[in-house]
Scaffold this active site. Sequence first.
Site, PDB file in Angstrom:
ATOM      1  CG  ASN A 174       3.037   2.988 -11.974  1.00 37.84           C
ATOM      2  OD1 ASN A 174       2.673   3.335 -10.852  1.00 37.84           O
ATOM      3  ND2 ASN A 174       2.323   2.169 -12.724  1.00 37.84           N
ATOM      4  NE  ARG A 179       2.443   2.219   0.990  1.00 30.27           N
ATOM      5  CZ  ARG A 179       3.633   2.742   0.730  1.00 30.27           C
ATOM      6  NH1 ARG A 179       3.871   3.996   1.055  1.00 30.27           N
ATOM      7  NH2 ARG A 179       4.589   2.029   0.152  1.00 30.27           N
ATOM      8  CG  HIS A 191       3.904  -5.119   3.951  1.00 30.15           C
ATOM      9  ND1 HIS A 191       3.246  -6.048   3.171  1.00 30.15           N
ATOM     10  CD2 HIS A 191       3.786  -3.948   3.287  1.00 30.15           C
ATOM     11  CE1 HIS A 191       2.769  -5.474   2.083  1.00 30.15           C
ATOM     12  NE2 HIS A 191       3.077  -4.195   2.132  1.00 30.15           N
ATOM     13  CE1 TYR A 201      -3.702   1.974  -4.539  1.00 29.97           C
ATOM     14  CE2 TYR A 201      -2.531   0.578  -2.985  1.00 29.97           C
ATOM     15  CZ  TYR A 201      -2.539   1.628  -3.876  1.00 29.97           C
ATOM     16  OH  TYR A 201      -1.393   2.321  -4.129  1.00 29.97           O
ATOM     17  CG  HIS A 214      -2.931  -3.830  -2.634  1.00 30.66           C
ATOM     18  ND1 HIS A 214      -3.095  -3.868  -1.274  1.00 30.66           N
ATOM     19  CD2 HIS A 214      -1.665  -3.403  -2.852  1.00 30.66           C
ATOM     20  CE1 HIS A 214      -1.980  -3.479  -0.681  1.00 30.66           C
ATOM     21  NE2 HIS A 214      -1.097  -3.192  -1.608  1.00 30.66           N
TER      22      HIS A 214
END
Length: 697
Positions: free
Chosen positions: A54, A388, A448, A481, A605
Amino acid sequence: MPHDAPTPPPSAEPTLLNREQSWLTFNARVLQEAQNPEVPLLERLKFLAIFSSNLDEYFKVRVATLRRLQNLKRKTRAKLGDDPAEQLQQVLAEVGRQQEVFGDTFRNQILPELHRQHIHLVTEHDLSAEQRQWVQEYFRARVQDLLSPIVLDDNLHHLFLKDQVTYLVVYLTGHVKGKKDADEERVLVLELPTKRHGGRFVQLPDQGAEHYVMFLDDVVRCCAHELFPKYQTVEVSSIKMSRDAELDIQEEVSGNLLAKIKSSLQKRETGYPARLLYDPTMPKPALRAVMQKTGIGKDELVEGSRYHNFRDFFGFPGFGLKELQYPPQNALPHPSLPRAKEESLLAAVAQHDHLIHYPYQSFDYVTRLIKEAAKDPAVTEVSITLYRVAGKSEVAKALLKAAKNGKRVTVVVELKARFDEESNIRWAEKLERAGAVVIYGVPELKVHAKLLLITRQEDGAPRHYAYLSTGNFNEDTSHVYADHGLFTADERLTTEVARIFDFFRSRETPAPFGHLLVAPFELRQRLNHLIDVEIEHARAGQEAYIILKLNALQDEGMIRKLYEASQAGVRVELLIRGISCLIPGAAGQSENIQQRGLVDRYLEHARVYVFGNGGQERIYVASADWMSRNLDRRVEVAFPLYDPDVRREVRHLLDLQRQDNQKSRDWQNQYLRDGAEEKPVRAQQATYEYLRKKRRK
């Protein structure tokens, strides 16, 4: 920061928390998990790796941005509000403090506990004669040929250091034959060959119940004299470069965006240095030589430690000690979707909605749905957004099969998905060659939203099937996630998903949506309206509440609106994993707002919005956080849950997170643990148990 929230005067501007400070507070929560003795030992190492990873990305993106901003002209900087130079100074100070905590955690907590568990992370100084001989033989056979030292002398005009790669700096003194002065002192740099070696760690032979492991760095240190036998003293230190990762793409309507992305990826490798981490024990002449040859200034120097790239601890050996890891949680079968691969998922979705929860349930249902569509002769079209994808993506392979089988395949590929651009480009080009229509994003917007639309001919007319999700079409991240995905044939939703794909093709602004909340067209306005409804109910003396689960809350307009709701008497509950610039509990501003954040085994998420709506509760699941970029500069979708069973399920899972008293912290990172008489609730564990009991027998 003091524990009590600041109290603004009644006429004051709303108080907001600085974004950078909020992000650092979030990463500190990750570090808390590494410090937590209740977390299995090898999992604590992984949290150190997450913290380090991170922080690397933060320097590459946010710190690099602050450095660019401080180079703007004074008048331009003044328009930004907060002084970027002052912010940068505060950030670096806090990062330094966290790095000290990180180092102390590793040295004084993790290493002693590893030792108690018979795991010894040894250096070149700890080896027995037998182990040293083994390491030397290993070095000659597996490592030596992978090393390519570069001499920092007058013949080298510039040293380029790759981004996020560990290098070893070798300082040589005392030529054994007393050669000329030029040979008395030498500095060399060599790349640590982590990838080509197959990992950062070298596992030594066990001795009874005792396990031994070394950093690859220390294997090189142990045998460095073999590389440079003509020098009496060989000192080895480590460095790592982090470069600016922002692409700074002008997303104009004209021009070839794919070519721009490819060009920007090449520039990323040579991006502006954001920081150079160095070993504080490095000899000063060696550090000066590195600075001179790389052009690094003092402002980019950050004192690190003996080792860099702690993200490599994701690959730390487990030694078969399963008790030092989280117990396995195998993906559960979905209770209402067919398990057998020969059974039709499309038929099941045609009957009613199904909501799937990762990583508790298998992502395989998504790939199965696309594979079924690829083979089904009645299916005519498959449309999908890819933000992704996995490196070896089964989703992309299924789309290739659909295109080769003659389906009309439309793939909206987001080329600006940070750090995944190369993978996305590779799959996009393969899909184009297979005959798919590939749309490379939307100018000035980032796509997105996570959408899949399948069109099937039934009874002489087309029928749509859709999958809407909070998470990516990525099999790899679906294991870690925590996301929600909705399978639906509800015409209220599928018709509007089809209109979004029409927008991708035509670029014409769509007419208003009746069910989906779609950014950048109306998501912000519709959210404001939903909050206004709660404000009206509160002012009328009725129950009014808002529950938001987000990754990030940064947009000033939405924060002001939540402050307004709080002041009107609306109860606001926030479950925010990462950034939040809202300050809860401030008198006269946010007294009715509570905030908590959960960090546990899986990365939260999913985004969920709940509005009381006068007793007719509205629940939306979304791809969008409440950040300016999500609301104004991205294509995002929030979708309502209409199926009563699905609504109850999401509400129950959300309530588990609201009740969590084991892994939740407040906005200042204080654990929200109730008294001993309260039943402990760990939301992620409780979620798995709830879904396990629901699975179809």
